[in-house]
Design an enzyme around this catalytic site. Structure first.
Site, PDB file in Angstrom:
ATOM      1  N   LYS A   1      29.261  13.322  27.127  1.00  0.00           N
ATOM      2  CA  LYS A   1      30.556  13.968  26.963  1.00  0.00           C
ATOM      3  C   LYS A   1      31.717  12.963  26.984  1.00  0.00           C
ATOM      4  CE  LYS A   1      28.847  17.947  29.566  1.00  0.00           C
ATOM      5  NZ  LYS A   1      27.532  17.364  29.903  1.00  0.00           N
TER       6      LYS A   1
ATOM      7  N   VAL B   1      29.980  24.144  27.172  1.00  0.00           N
ATOM      8  CA  VAL B   1      30.718  24.879  26.144  1.00  0.00           C
ATOM      9  C   VAL B   1      30.110  26.280  26.043  1.00  0.00           C
ATOM     10  CG1 VAL B   1      31.390  22.843  24.825  1.00  0.00           C
ATOM     11  CG2 VAL B   1      29.221  23.966  24.290  1.00  0.00           C
TER      12      VAL B   1
ATOM     13  N   CYS C   1      24.844  24.954  20.008  1.00  0.00           N
ATOM     14  CA  CYS C   1      24.821  25.683  21.279  1.00  0.00           C
ATOM     15  C   CYS C   1      24.917  27.186  21.047  1.00  0.00           C
ATOM     16  CB  CYS C   1      25.966  25.225  22.174  1.00  0.00           C
ATOM     17  SG  CYS C   1      26.084  26.159  23.714  1.00  0.00           S
TER      18      CYS C   1
ATOM     19  N   GLU D   1      32.937  29.664  29.910  1.00  0.00           N
ATOM     20  CA  GLU D   1      31.839  30.639  29.951  1.00  0.00           C
ATOM     21  C   GLU D   1      31.850  31.584  28.745  1.00  0.00           C
ATOM     22  OE1 GLU D   1      29.427  30.320  32.004  1.00  0.00           O
ATOM     23  OE2 GLU D   1      30.367  28.864  33.324  1.00  0.00           O
ATOM     24  N   SER D   2      30.710  31.683  28.080  1.00  0.00           N
ATOM     25  CA  SER D   2      30.633  32.397  26.799  1.00  0.00           C
ATOM     26  C   SER D   2      30.994  33.873  26.892  1.00  0.00           C
ATOM     27  CB  SER D   2      29.241  32.236  26.186  1.00  0.00           C
ATOM     28  OG  SER D   2      28.243  32.824  26.998  1.00  0.00           O
TER      29      SER D   2
END
Length: 234
Positions: free
Chosen positions: A55, A68, A28, A81-82
């Site tokens: 999941k 993720v 990801c 949240e990245s």
């Protein structure tokens, strides 16, 4: 703790006192953003990898979006949240700040991060077979070719902006070699030199995957359960 990706029927690993946990998935790019920041700032943490197509039942209780990355503290609190996770890490651990202290420079870098959405959309279209998106993707990358006025987008050393866009830049080599993306030195001399430079950055070395590993994963992606674990220790 095993790095193998967890799915339905698995147990939630117990939290460790005093240790951050990052829920991730090896392939990801959004999760890679936060792993790059953790590596660049040398922040101790543990990883729990999640099978995103199937999941584990308990993960939605931690992060209702099911996506993720998600950063979790030893008391159970969590941040998803990245960009939010990555900004939190840079603020909470002030050593080796990745974001510039000058407000104007920080704003300029934020625009580059925000504008990267124009790359991400055609990136995925091209990745999953829309050949017509190739030129759109290349056109969107011209903005970053022009922005490379120094060794890195962030200046003379990698900064927050570099780590936020790098995961997709890294995957361009896969698109070039396996999907025939016309990413050439005539059109993108600075960007291609930047890619080679970034490969030498310690945080990138810690998270980078080879073209062959990406190829193996994406070939498996159309199935019900992709080969998530082919990227572990690859």
């Amino acid at each position: 703790m095993s790095l193998k990706h967890l799915g339905p029927g698995t147990q939630l690993p117990p939290l460790q006192p005093g240790k951050l946990r990052l829920y991730s998935m090896v392939f990801c790019p959004f999760a890679q953003r936060s792993r790059l920041v953790l590596a660049a700032k040398n922040i101790p943490y543990e990883v729990v990898n999640i099978k995103l197509k199937v999941k584990p039942e308990w993960y939605l209780g931690i992060n209702p979006s099911g996506m993720v990355p998600c950063l979790q503290f030893d008391d159970g609190r969590a941040i998803p949240e990245s960009l939010i996770v990555s900004e939190y890490l840079d603020n909470a651990y002030p050593d080796n700040k990745l974001k510039p202290s000058d407000p104007y420079t920080n704003a300029v870098h934020s625009v580059m991060i925000d504008s990267f959405g124009k790359v991400i959309t055609p990136f995925y279209k091209f990745l999953f077979g829309d050949q017509s998106a190739g030129e759109h993707l290349l056109k969107s990358l011209e903005y970053y070719e022009k922005k490379l006025e120094n060794n890195y987008l962030g200046g003379d050393k990698p900064a927050f902006v570099d780590y936020m866009v790098w995961p997709w830049i890294e995957r361009l080599e896969f698109l070039k070699q396996k999907k025939n993306l016309d990413l050439n030195e005539t059109r993108f001399p600075k960007l291609l030199a930047y890619i080679e430079r970034m490969k030498q950055v310690p945080a990138v070395k810690e998270t980078i995957l080879s073209v062959e590993v990406y190829d193996k994963f994406f070939k498996s992606y159309s199935g019900d359960e992709p080969d998530y674990d082919c990227g572990i220790n690859a």
